[in-house]
Design an enzyme around this catalytic site. Structure first.
Site: not given
Length: 774
Positions: A174, A265, A336
């Site tokens: 990530h 989210n 993100s």
């Protein structure tokens, strides 16, 4: 020492993040079990109690008064009740805010510019201006960053696992994906970041599962603050508020660090009208970023609410990925991915606006937001989708403000106004009566010439932007003076009157008349310290002060159409100016207290000046300005009879000229350095100078941005960098070097300016400012 992490499901934390403030009944908690907590203390006694009553202290924070520790159930009650403890908080969980991933590796031949997010943001428009984020330090607080051919990692830290160390390799992927969106190299592979010149710092606070604890996150932020990051990207979040996290990001923001976070989210088709923004994005000190798709529509998964600041691409974003995890690139979606776009854009804006603080940069960022959804700010897009892409603009700029006839003569009228603040404003068009033709003006005064005496005239002022959109316009009416009125045709003030009885076309050139001569004695004297022009002794206006200037090689001097002096306000003032006047000539009087721009048209009666400088010919654009300063004692030439209008100026010279223009009785210091008096006065007035802190700076060439800051301050505005430049441009005290548009770039703030240009700045301020040093 080993770190222990409390394993608690996020849902169970929602009701129990903050145990209790001091002096209140503690919230219920599990009896008997040791607890991982953050203890925030008020004073030294509180710190001592926190350490002594802890089973184990994992971390002592440097930027906030707190420790991360493991405490027993009994000690936890004592700490909560201790008046020296501010509060105690459970170590809650945070996780990444990417929405979906695929393991697809893009073809090796894919072009960086083909990625839709690149096409939408268009960072190359900033790169073409020379801004790539160079020198801007960005902390990626995430799962770490792994080595990658397209990434340059400047350093970092890991707060995850046993102890604190520099092994910040990304075992989740990530953080590496986020880092590529921010600063992947340009021209090196398949993707490119928004700010490829920025410095990336890996702050690993999330583990291989993409999750981490409050303590790990606080340690990472603590490190970022201590190491003077410029921007912190937080592509993570949770549903639980944590006061210690709030305090930490506030600390970063108050230190001048921009904190960017993904909104979350938690969005669905049914809750878009609800406040679903997570933490830390919900805090006011954080820039909260929502996601949009390739059609710039709000992503259904993206959180929404009043704390959404801006939006950015967040769906199907291709970026770098740890090679050790099997692929080099990956597509990922989520807020993100939206947040790092904004972090990279801020890096470009920070490099472009080095003097802007965090609050100002947030405003500048909003200026690049493309409005979407409901007109104006809304809960889905915030201020809009941030992009540097030139936008199709069909809206006209705002109208000019405070439009008046500021001066009248028998054969001329002078119009003055304030410019609109629209970022794309280009020019004003002046229409005379019902004539379809117009005169283009880039500053904020205009002089209509060759008019009939005692006659009313109508004008219309429209504004035009860089896309060619034109406003409806603002009407202005005025009447010329009767022929029997004595005095210079360029003097006098008249109020706005009724409709005209006669109309004549407006001519852009003055009618020739008998020149008036300004003469003053010239006595060459040696410079007080080497080759500088003579510094005045001060007092009563009897001696000149040095001019400032500074084009050097930086900014070209204005051409023949340089700003001319604004008309003198009172009709009783004779056109001839007495030599060695102890005070500056009176400024043009307008009903608007705000400064306006000097006219681009020469005065009605050209003034032929007699000055003893061999290097200032009659064709020189600034000859009248040099004469204006010379007869008032602001400048004195060199011993060889030259003025050297193209020479550069030191800070002390410019400061002396500025102060003496408004306070002619100020005298040079009789002890020590001649400029001591001026710097002492500058300190009283709050003028921004470098010479008060370092005497060596007094003899250094002053830059144009320093001049802008000093002039803005002298006119009562405490502005820095580009904001000071923008103020001078809008106020008319400066016009920049471009003949077609006034921009910060055309002002060339990093360049020096010439002696003649410095005098023009001072003259403009005396005529268009508030009449005194603020």
């Amino acid at each position: 020492m080993n770190k222990k992490h409390l394993s608690i499901a996020l849902s169970s934390l929602l009701a129990l993040p903050l145990l209790a403030p001091a002096g209140t009944a503690p919230t219920a908690f599990a009896e008997g079990a040791d607890q991982e907590v953050v203890i925030v203390y008020k004073n030294a006694d509180g710190k001592e109690a926190a350490i002594e009553q802890s089973e184990e202290v994992q971390h002592e924070f440097k930027t906030v008064p707190a420790v991360a520790a493991t405490v027993s159930s009994e000690d936890l009650r004592d700490l909560v009740d201790n008046p020296d403890i501010d509060y105690v908080e459970r170590n809650i969980s945070f996780q990444t805010t990417d929405f979906e991933t695929t393991s697809y590796t893009p073809p090796a031949t894919a072009k960086e510019a083909g990625n839709w997010n690149y096409q939408q943001v268009a960072p190359n428009t900033m790169w073409d201006q020379g801004f790539t984020g160079n020198g801007v330090k960005i902390a990626v607080v995430d799962s770490g960053i792994s080595e990658h051919p397209e990434l340059k990692i400047a350093g970092g830290i890991s707060t995850v696992g046993d102890g604190t160390n520099a092994n910040y390799a990304d075992d989740n992927g990530h953080g590496t994906h986020v880092a590529g969106i921010i600063a992947a190299d340009s021209g090196q592979g398949n993707v490119v970041g928004m700010a490829p010149g920025a410095s990336l710092y890996a702050v690993k606070t999330l583990g291989a599962d993409g999750k981490g604890t409050l303590v790990d996150l606080l340690e990472g932020l603590d490190w970022a603050i201590q190491n003077n990051m410029d921007i912190i990207n937080l592509s993570l979040g949770g549903d639980t508020d944590a006061q210690s996290l709030h305090d930490m990001v506030d600390k970063a923001y108050n230190k001048g660090i921009l904190v960017v976070a993904s909104a979350g989210n938690s969005g669905t088709a049914d809750n878009q009208d609800q406040n679903t923004v997570g933490y830390p994005a919900r805090y006011d000190s954080v820039i909260s970023v929502a996601s949009v798709d390739q059609n710039l529509n709000h992503s259904e998964f993206s959180s929404a609410g009043p704390r959404v600041d801006v939006s950015a691409p967040g769906e199907v974003i291709r970026s770098t990925f740890p090679i050790a995890l099997g692929v080099s690139y990956k597509y990922m979606s989520g807020t993100s991915q939206a947040a790092p776009h904004v972090a990279g854009e801020l890096a470009l804006l920070k490099e472009k606006n080095p003097s802007a603080n965090a609050s100002q940069l947030r405003e500048i960022l909003n200026g690049y937001a493309l409005d979407r959804g409901t007109p104006g700010r809304d809960n889905l897009y915030g201020s809009g989708v941030v992009t540097f892409k030139p936008q199709i603009d069909s809206s006209a700029p705002a109208e000019v403000g405070n439009a008046v006839v500021s001066a009248a003569a028998t054969d001329s009228l002078t119009l003055s106004w304030t410019q609109p603040t629209d970022r794309d404003f280009k020019e004003v068009r002046v229409y005379s009566g019902s004539e379809p033709t117009f005169t283009t003006v880039t500053q904020s005064t205009y002089q209509a010439l060759n008019l009939a005496p005692d006659t009313a005239y109508d004008f219309r002022l429209t504004t035009v932007d860089t896309a060619g959109n034109e406003s409806q316009g603002v009407p202005v009416s005025g009447r010329t003076l009767a022929a029997s009125v004595s005095g210079s045709p360029s003097t006098g003030e008249t109020p706005v009157t009724a409709a005209p009885t006669q109309q004549q076309p407006v001519q852009p050139t003055p009618a020739p008349t008998v020149p008036e001569v300004i003469s003053a004695p010239f006595v060459p004297t040696p410079a007080p310290s080497g080759g500088s022009a003579q510094i005045p002794s001060g007092g009563g206006g009897a001696a000149p002060i040095p001019s400032g200037g500074g084009g050097g090689g930086g900014a070209a001097a204005p051409a023949a159409a340089a700003p001319a002096a604004a008309p003198v306000a009172s009709p009783s003032v004779p056109a001839a100016v007495p030599a060695k006047s102890p005070t500056p000539a009176p400024a043009a009087t307008t009903p608007n207290p705000s400064p306006s721009v000097p006219s681009t048209v020469a005065p009605t009666t050209p003034v032929s000046v007699s000055i003893p400088f061999q290097d200032v010919p009659s064709t020189f654009w600034g000859r009248d300005t040099v004469a204006w300063a010379f007869e008032r004692g602001l400048v004195k030439g060199y011993a060889d009879g030259q003025f050297k209008p193209g020479a550069t100026v030191t800070e002390s010279e410019f400061l002396a000229m500025l102060i003496r223009a408004f306070e002619p009785n100020v005298k040079n210091s009789t002890t020590g350095t001649w400029s001591n008096t001026y710097y002492a006065r500058a300190k009283q007035l709050g003028l921004p100078t470098k010479g008060n802190a370092s005497k060596a700076s007094r003899s250094q060439t002053i830059t144009r941005v320093q001049v802008a800051e000093m002039l803005a301050s002298a006119n009562g505005r405490n502005l820095k960098g580009n904001q000071a430049i923008q103020y001078l441009l809008s106020a008319g005290i400066a016009s920049g070097s471009s003949k077609t548009s006034k921009t910060v770039a055309s002002f060339k703030g990093n360049a020096s300016l010439t002696r003649a240009e410095a005098l023009q700045f001072i003259k403009n301020l005396t005529e268009k400012g508030n009449g005194s040093l603020s």
